[in-house]
Motif scaffolding. Structure first.
Motif, mmCIF file in Angstrom:
data_model
loop_
_atom_site.group_PDB
_atom_site.id
_atom_site.type_symbol
_atom_site.label_atom_id
_atom_site.label_comp_id
_atom_site.label_asym_id
_atom_site.label_seq_id
_atom_site.Cartn_x
_atom_site.Cartn_y
_atom_site.Cartn_z
ATOM 1 N N ASP A 10 12.596 -5.376 -21.623
ATOM 2 C CA ASP A 10 12.496 -5.945 -20.234
ATOM 3 C C ASP A 10 13.060 -5.119 -19.144
ATOM 4 O O ASP A 10 12.681 -4.728 -17.883
ATOM 5 N N ARG B 44 7.153 -3.673 -17.762
ATOM 6 C CA ARG B 44 6.866 -4.654 -17.126
ATOM 7 C C ARG B 44 5.606 -4.895 -16.261
ATOM 8 O O ARG B 44 4.893 -6.020 -16.064
ATOM 9 N N GLY B 45 5.257 -3.693 -15.880
ATOM 10 C CA GLY B 45 4.055 -3.479 -15.122
ATOM 11 C C GLY B 45 2.603 -3.774 -16.053
ATOM 12 O O GLY B 45 1.644 -4.261 -15.603
ATOM 13 N N PRO C 13 1.494 -8.295 -16.956
ATOM 14 C CA PRO C 13 0.387 -9.373 -16.487
ATOM 15 C C PRO C 13 -0.968 -9.495 -17.111
ATOM 16 O O PRO C 13 -1.610 -10.374 -17.006
ATOM 17 N N ARG D 52 7.513 -14.761 -14.712
ATOM 18 C CA ARG D 52 7.603 -14.090 -13.603
ATOM 19 C C ARG D 52 6.497 -13.151 -13.772
ATOM 20 O O ARG D 52 5.707 -12.997 -12.536
ATOM 21 N N TYR D 53 5.975 -12.452 -14.887
ATOM 22 C CA TYR D 53 4.898 -11.478 -15.030
ATOM 23 C C TYR D 53 3.726 -12.010 -15.406
ATOM 24 O O TYR D 53 2.545 -11.490 -16.065
ATOM 25 N N SER E 105 2.674 -13.719 -18.394
ATOM 26 C CA SER E 105 2.503 -12.962 -19.676
ATOM 27 C C SER E 105 2.053 -14.054 -20.519
ATOM 28 O O SER E 105 2.884 -14.599 -21.388
#
Length: 212
Positions: free
Chosen positions: A96, A102-103, A106, A141-142, A144
């Motif tokens: 994380d 993190r990129g 999504p 947030r992402y 996922s």
């Protein structure tokens, strides 16, 4: 472990240059979620070879935030992914606190949705202090929308996979391993754009059609 090496066209390899990942220093303290990645490394792709060998046979249990579990078994010759019917399995080791990781989050779910009959994506959260609530927040947030494991076996499984990928204990993040029909195919070190991953999936699908 035996496996057929897959050749990636030179035009695809040219897309890999300049992409980076996070160095994974196990002796360091966990970094903050907004930390800048240290020692960025170019992304590279390695196909498995006929002479490659799988580490000592082992079994690992992974579990997502909704409590769904599956077992990953690795024998002398192949991997068994219980309850997963797709021929292609992509295991992504990420943290994380790693911005390139993190990129990628999504579009991993988007990739699986676009190839739902062929591909199953498993995210392995490693070297992290996130609890289940924190992981749920990260996933929202992402966006996922795929299986992400936060389980006691995660770090041990990640070490095992890094050994299989010949990356050792100081492996880069993200680290992606691809299996086809239980056979280890390749690993990708560093962040990977969606188009690159989709192209790889298309190549593996085409190979399946030719073999059939």
């Amino acid at each position: 472990m035996n496996g057929h090496p897959y050749i990636i066209p030179a035009i695809l390899l040219s897309l890999l240059l300049g992409l980076a990942g996070c160095s994974d220093k196990k002796e360091a303290r966990y970094q903050e979620a907004n930390a800048t990645p240290s020692s960025p490394e170019p992304m590279t792709v390695h196909a498995s070879k006929e002479t490659s060998e799988i580490p000592q046979p082992k079994s690992f249990t992974i579990q997502d935030v909704d409590g769904r579990q599956t077992i990953l078994e690795f024998t002398d010759h192949e991997a068994h992914f219980h309850r997963i019917r797709q021929p292609l399995v992509m295991l992504v080791l990420f943290a994380d606190w790693c911005p390139p990781c993190r990129g990628m989050l999504p579009y991993l779910g988007k990739l699986q949705a676009a190839n739902k009959d062929q591909l199953f994506v498993i995210g392995l959260l490693v070297h992290s202090e996130l609890d289940s609530t924190g992981l749920r927040r990260l996933m929202r947030r992402y966006e996922s929308n795929f299986f992400i494991s936060r389980a006691p076996d995660n770090d041990a499984l990640a070490d095992y996979l890094a050994d299989l990928a010949k990356q050792g204990s100081d492996y880069p993040l993200p680290l992606t391993l691809i299996f086809k029909n239980g056979k280890y195919i390749m690993n990708i070190q560093g962040a990977v754009p969606y188009e690159m991953l989709q192209s790889l999936i298309d190549q593996l699908r085409d190979i399946k059609k030719k073999e059939g």
